[in-house]
Scaffold this motif. Structure first.
Motif, PDB file in Angstrom:
ATOM      1  N   GLU A 127       0.847  -1.179   0.076  1.00 45.64           N
ATOM      2  CA  GLU A 127      -0.002   0.028   0.054  1.00 45.64           C
ATOM      3  C   GLU A 127       0.812   1.164   0.105  1.00 45.64           C
ATOM      4  O   GLU A 127       0.580   2.331  -0.686  1.00 45.64           O
ATOM      5  N   GLU A 128       1.879   1.259   0.876  1.00 45.71           N
ATOM      6  CA  GLU A 128       2.805   2.435   0.856  1.00 45.71           C
ATOM      7  C   GLU A 128       3.553   2.562  -0.299  1.00 45.71           C
ATOM      8  O   GLU A 128       3.749   3.842  -0.891  1.00 45.71           O
ATOM      9  N   GLU A 129       3.874   1.434  -1.048  1.00 50.68           N
ATOM     10  CA  GLU A 129       4.570   1.617  -2.189  1.00 50.68           C
ATOM     11  C   GLU A 129       3.816   2.060  -3.461  1.00 50.68           C
ATOM     12  O   GLU A 129       4.257   2.985  -4.067  1.00 50.68           O
ATOM     13  N   GLU A 130       2.494   1.803  -3.301  1.00 49.48           N
ATOM     14  CA  GLU A 130       1.742   2.687  -4.597  1.00 49.48           C
ATOM     15  C   GLU A 130       1.407   3.899  -4.026  1.00 49.48           C
ATOM     16  O   GLU A 130       1.312   4.809  -5.012  1.00 49.48           O
ATOM     17  N   ILE A 131       1.171   4.283  -2.979  1.00 50.48           N
ATOM     18  CA  ILE A 131       1.159   5.833  -2.754  1.00 50.48           C
ATOM     19  C   ILE A 131       2.350   6.525  -2.877  1.00 50.48           C
ATOM     20  O   ILE A 131       2.215   7.369  -3.658  1.00 50.48           O
ATOM     21  N   GLU A 132       3.691   5.979  -2.565  1.00 50.64           N
ATOM     22  CA  GLU A 132       4.802   6.760  -3.015  1.00 50.64           C
ATOM     23  C   GLU A 132       4.771   6.768  -4.680  1.00 50.64           C
ATOM     24  O   GLU A 132       5.298   7.623  -5.218  1.00 50.64           O
ATOM     25  N   TYR A 133       4.798   5.792  -5.253  1.00 53.04           N
ATOM     26  CA  TYR A 133       4.652   5.698  -6.827  1.00 53.04           C
ATOM     27  C   TYR A 133       3.845   6.909  -7.312  1.00 53.04           C
ATOM     28  O   TYR A 133       4.191   7.596  -8.056  1.00 53.04           O
ATOM     29  N   GLU A 134       2.565   7.110  -6.849  1.00 52.70           N
ATOM     30  CA  GLU A 134       1.763   7.912  -7.316  1.00 52.70           C
ATOM     31  C   GLU A 134       2.216   9.441  -7.093  1.00 52.70           C
ATOM     32  O   GLU A 134       2.090  10.147  -8.003  1.00 52.70           O
ATOM     33  N   GLU A 135       2.976   9.533  -5.989  1.00 53.84           N
ATOM     34  CA  GLU A 135       3.577  10.967  -5.679  1.00 53.84           C
ATOM     35  C   GLU A 135       4.560  11.046  -6.639  1.00 53.84           C
ATOM     36  O   GLU A 135       4.864  12.266  -6.993  1.00 53.84           O
ATOM     37  N   GLU A 136       5.402  10.081  -6.762  1.00 52.84           N
ATOM     38  CA  GLU A 136       6.606  10.280  -7.737  1.00 52.84           C
ATOM     39  C   GLU A 136       6.057  10.577  -9.169  1.00 52.84           C
ATOM     40  O   GLU A 136       6.824  11.539  -9.666  1.00 52.84           O
ATOM     41  N   VAL A 137       5.360  10.049  -9.587  1.00 51.73           N
ATOM     42  CA  VAL A 137       4.846  10.171 -10.884  1.00 51.73           C
ATOM     43  C   VAL A 137       4.490  11.583 -11.148  1.00 51.73           C
ATOM     44  O   VAL A 137       4.512  12.386 -12.193  1.00 51.73           O
ATOM     45  N   ALA A 138       3.552  12.248 -10.046  1.00 51.17           N
ATOM     46  CA  ALA A 138       2.941  13.478 -10.073  1.00 51.17           C
ATOM     47  C   ALA A 138       4.160  14.391 -10.110  1.00 51.17           C
ATOM     48  O   ALA A 138       4.064  15.433 -10.801  1.00 51.17           O
ATOM     49  N   GLU A 139       5.322  14.119  -9.407  1.00 57.49           N
ATOM     50  CA  GLU A 139       6.265  14.940  -9.406  1.00 57.49           C
ATOM     51  C   GLU A 139       7.222  15.072 -10.749  1.00 57.49           C
ATOM     52  O   GLU A 139       7.200  16.074 -11.225  1.00 57.49           O
ATOM     53  N   VAL A 140       7.350  14.010 -11.501  1.00 55.05           N
ATOM     54  CA  VAL A 140       8.001  13.847 -12.646  1.00 55.05           C
ATOM     55  C   VAL A 140       7.336  14.472 -13.868  1.00 55.05           C
ATOM     56  O   VAL A 140       7.794  15.106 -14.955  1.00 55.05           O
ATOM     57  N   ASN A 141       5.876  14.298 -13.541  1.00 52.75           N
ATOM     58  CA  ASN A 141       4.995  14.710 -14.655  1.00 52.75           C
ATOM     59  C   ASN A 141       4.844  16.321 -14.755  1.00 52.75           C
ATOM     60  O   ASN A 141       4.519  16.705 -15.782  1.00 52.75           O
ATOM     61  N   GLU A 142       5.366  17.065 -13.538  1.00 57.39           N
ATOM     62  CA  GLU A 142       5.173  18.529 -13.875  1.00 57.39           C
ATOM     63  C   GLU A 142       6.041  19.188 -14.788  1.00 57.39           C
ATOM     64  O   GLU A 142       5.864  19.945 -15.307  1.00 57.39           O
ATOM     65  N   VAL A 143       7.402  18.408 -15.255  1.00 57.87           N
ATOM     66  CA  VAL A 143       8.104  18.946 -16.297  1.00 57.87           C
ATOM     67  C   VAL A 143       8.977  17.962 -17.147  1.00 57.87           C
ATOM     68  O   VAL A 143       9.273  17.105 -16.418  1.00 57.87           O
ATOM     69  N   PHE A 144       9.230  18.133 -18.265  1.00 62.17           N
ATOM     70  CA  PHE A 144       9.929  17.407 -18.829  1.00 62.17           C
ATOM     71  C   PHE A 144      11.617  18.019 -18.939  1.00 62.17           C
ATOM     72  O   PHE A 144      11.749  18.934 -19.355  1.00 62.17           O
ATOM     73  N   ASN A 145      12.335  17.443 -18.101  1.00 63.26           N
ATOM     74  CA  ASN A 145      13.611  17.980 -17.569  1.00 63.26           C
ATOM     75  C   ASN A 145      14.576  17.523 -18.375  1.00 63.26           C
ATOM     76  O   ASN A 145      14.743  16.621 -19.233  1.00 63.26           O
ATOM     77  N   GLU A 146      15.951  17.573 -17.818  1.00 65.68           N
ATOM     78  CA  GLU A 146      17.335  17.244 -18.627  1.00 65.68           C
ATOM     79  C   GLU A 146      17.246  15.680 -18.480  1.00 65.68           C
ATOM     80  O   GLU A 146      17.773  14.918 -19.396  1.00 65.68           O
ATOM     81  N   THR A 147      16.791  15.215 -17.432  1.00 66.00           N
ATOM     82  CA  THR A 147      16.926  13.550 -17.265  1.00 66.00           C
ATOM     83  C   THR A 147      15.915  12.791 -18.239  1.00 66.00           C
ATOM     84  O   THR A 147      16.187  11.925 -18.872  1.00 66.00           O
ATOM     85  N   SER A 148      14.785  13.411 -18.517  1.00 63.65           N
ATOM     86  CA  SER A 148      13.740  13.190 -19.378  1.00 63.65           C
ATOM     87  C   SER A 148      14.387  13.172 -20.739  1.00 63.65           C
ATOM     88  O   SER A 148      14.359  12.093 -21.804  1.00 63.65           O
ATOM     89  N   LEU A 149      15.150  14.133 -21.233  1.00 64.23           N
ATOM     90  CA  LEU A 149      15.694  14.289 -22.342  1.00 64.23           C
ATOM     91  C   LEU A 149      16.803  13.058 -22.647  1.00 64.23           C
ATOM     92  O   LEU A 149      16.938  12.614 -23.750  1.00 64.23           O
ATOM     93  N   LEU A 150      17.707  12.752 -21.823  1.00 55.83           N
ATOM     94  CA  LEU A 150      18.392  11.851 -21.605  1.00 55.83           C
ATOM     95  C   LEU A 150      17.514  10.416 -21.898  1.00 55.83           C
ATOM     96  O   LEU A 150      18.153   9.716 -22.886  1.00 55.83           O
ATOM     97  N   GLN A 151      16.561  10.061 -21.245  1.00 50.94           N
ATOM     98  CA  GLN A 151      15.735   8.937 -21.621  1.00 50.94           C
ATOM     99  C   GLN A 151      15.345   8.970 -23.129  1.00 50.94           C
ATOM    100  O   GLN A 151      15.400   8.066 -23.906  1.00 50.94           O
ATOM    101  N   LEU A 152      14.956  10.099 -23.578  1.00 44.60           N
ATOM    102  CA  LEU A 152      14.537  10.465 -24.900  1.00 44.60           C
ATOM    103  C   LEU A 152      15.502   9.993 -25.936  1.00 44.60           C
ATOM    104  O   LEU A 152      15.468   9.248 -26.948  1.00 44.60           O
ATOM    105  N   GLU A 153      16.820  10.591 -25.561  1.00 42.03           N
ATOM    106  CA  GLU A 153      17.941  10.284 -26.508  1.00 42.03           C
ATOM    107  C   GLU A 153      18.433   8.905 -26.672  1.00 42.03           C
ATOM    108  O   GLU A 153      18.654   8.546 -27.854  1.00 42.03           O
TER     109      GLU A 153
END
Length: 586
Positions: free
Chosen positions: A30-56
């Protein structure tokens, strides 16, 4: 359990370090699922440098390259890319660079920062690594310690470091522009969700590519429960696969990324490999003309660095592939050192006596082959004999700028000694100029040139040079159409003590000469015997060095000789640069 590990992919990668030993903290479901949702909400806020590396990384994989990365709190962000080299150069050039056509050149770029961030700052010395590797996966790798060095590893690392440092601000600005363009596409399918789908599929063994993952995010409106439901429904996935082939997506365009730093690095290094013969492999000073192999310039420090760093031709590879050529090169250097040739530059500022004493201890080349066939280190074995032996022998092989290839038995010139080698000491530009002159003057002819064994160390590295002083009939390169004449100028000398070629050696070259002028009318550049410029000369004398090139070397031992063989009757063997007979020209 596999699904849970993928849900935490973002948190896991960010917290990864060598000290973690791949064991990550996992709390209750249960705690894992909550933490995951918080984390996704955070990374969805902006396409950043790490996102660019994944895309590259995905972009490069779709282009057929190997790519991967690792984010570590301890080391920062490390990006890795690899490319094949067999389509860059011919096999001869690859061998001269110490490259294997079946391995990849792999580059590791580390961007140290805390917190870890791609593009945080320009990689510094020690943070750029170039090696050869057969690894098929470059994900989650921090170093290339298991990869192989090759003849250009240091050169490429230094040149890439310098290039990134000089152009960093402009390159980073282009990357940031790419982030802006990617953010505009976020409404189509958020990149963080596409990556989550790709990693979930990888963990659960479902076949997935970027196109299918993007379509899956679109169809599910980004809801994880819908993604998971579709992912494990084979019938619905088959339908999506058919749709994915038809649906238009941004990465269908040939250059859907306007700029990728990793792709830029690949292109830069490819060009450096292709043009590696044009510049010194240490200081990057341009050679007067492109050479046949990557070598250092004439500077003592550059030659010292080349030998110490193992740059250029791989000695071990040459011993295994061309043992007689290795023996021949060692013998010519030994003879030059024994003669104390004042025009010879020896490695590391060593004198002729030092080199001579070191080479007296050199083992037979066949013994070197035996050492390598047992999987033992040639450097360590030779180091036990003399601490300078390996470096000197390696310098002899790597500093040779000529192409030398032993002629197969069935291709040898008849009535000439057993040991015959094709020799090309002219640079590609000089050879092109020779062919221009040949066409201009209506052809060429062949003649022999004989010189003492001690002179050939320099001839192999600089070509035939005209003599200006103390010559009987004037300055020039002296030759004869009959081998018996040149035989008299071939002063014999001993090869190195353990040479397989013989105890006393003499060398004669068959040269091609531009047919400039004629017997009756001398051009002043190519003199025939008894020409109008010097009616006393019995020799061919070439004053213009561009009018003569070496083609074949005949190595005479103490038990062989040649008489009354006319150069015009010799048919030059057609052998390519890796020793395969070519179709004969009719």
């Amino acid at each position: 359990k596999a699904t849970v590990s993928v849900l935490y992919w973002w948190r896991t990668v960010v917290n990864m370090s060598d000290d973690d030993d791949d064991d990550y903290y996992c709390s209750g479901p249960e705690e894992e699922e909550i933490e995951y949702e918080e984390e996704v909400a955070e990374v969805n806020e902006v396409f950043n440098e790490t996102s660019l590396l994944q895309l590259e990384v995905q972009y490069l994989r779709m282009k057929g390259y190997r790519a991967g990365y690792l984010v570590s709190e301890l080391y920062g962000v490390t990006a890795m890319v690899g490319f094949r080299v067999d389509d860059l150069c011919d096999e001869y050039t690859l061998r001269a660079c110490g490259l294997h056509h079946d391995l990849h050149v792999v580059i590791a770029l580390t961007f140290p920062s805390s917190p870890p961030q791609y593009l945080a700052k320009c990689p510094s010395p020690g943070k750029v690594t170039v090696r050869q590797s057969s690894d098929t996966c470059l994900d989650n790798k921090q170093t290339l310690n298991d990869a192989l060095e090759f003849g250009l590893w240091w050169t490429l690392e230094q040149r890439l470091l310098e290039h990134l440092k000089d152009n960093w601000e402009g390159l980073k600005a282009k990357c940031l522009e790419e982030i802006g363009r990617a953010q505009e596409r976020e409404s189509d399918a958020p990149w963080s969700q596409v990556m989550s789908v790709l990693n979930l599929a990888a963990e659960t063994g479902v076949e997935m590519d970027m196109r299918l993952a993007t379509l899956l995010v679109r169809r599910s409106a980004g809801r994880f429960d819908s993604i998971q439901e579709i992912l494990f429904d084979e019938e619905r996935m088959d339908g999506l696969r058919k749709q994915a082939k038809q649906e238009k997506m941004y990465f269908d365009e040939p250059s859907w990324m306007d700029f990728s730093l990793l792709n830029y690095v690949i292109g830069y290094l490819k060009q450096r490999i292709i043009k590696c013969t044009e510049r010194c492999i240490v200081c990057d000073k341009a050679h007067p003309l492109p050479l046949l192999k990557p070598v250092a310039c004439d500077g003592d420090l550059c030659n010292h660095q080349m030998a110490n760093l193992g740059l250029g031709v791989n000695l071990e590879d040459e011993v295994l592939r061309n043992p007689m050529v290795v023996d021949f090169l060692i013998s010519t250097t030994f003879a030059a050192a024994a003669a104390n040739n004042k025009y010879t530059n020896f490695p590391f500022g060593s004198g002729a006596e030092t080199v001579n004493n070191v080479l007296k201890k050199c083992p037979r080349v066949n013994d070197m082959k035996d050492i390598l066939s047992k999987g033992e280190s040639l450097m360590e074995s030779m180091g036990k004999i003399d601490r300078n032996l390996y470096q000197v022998v390696r310098w002899i092989i790597a500093s040779n700028t000529s192409h030398i290839q032993q002629i197969p038995k069935e291709q040898r010139v008849k009535d000439m000694p057993e040991h015959q080698f094709l020799l090309q000491s002219s640079t590609p530009a000089a050879e092109a100029r020779f062919q221009e002159l040949k066409a201009k003057h209506g052809g060429s002819f062949f003649a022999f040139h004989g010189s003492g064994l001690g002179s050939w160390h320099n001839i192999l590295r600089g070509g035939l040079k005209k003599l200006d002083l103390r010559t009987a009939y004037g300055p020039g390169i002296y030759m004869a159409t009959n081998a018996s004449t040149s035989l008299g100028y071939m002063t014999s000398a001993a090869g190195f003590t353990n040479s397989n070629l013989g105890t006393q050696l003499r060398i004669m070259a068959l040269c091609e000469v531009i047919a400039e002028g004629s017997d009756k009318q001398c051009s002043g550049r190519v003199h025939r015997p008894k020409c109008e410029c010097n009616k006393q000369s019995p020799h061919i004398r070439v004053e213009a060095e561009e009018c003569v090139v070496t083609r074949v070397i005949f190595l005479f031992t103490d038990s062989c000789c040649a008489y009354n063989i006319d150069a015009k009757n010799i048919k030059i063997p057609q052998v390519d640069k890796i020793g395969k007979p070519l179709p004969q020209k009719h």
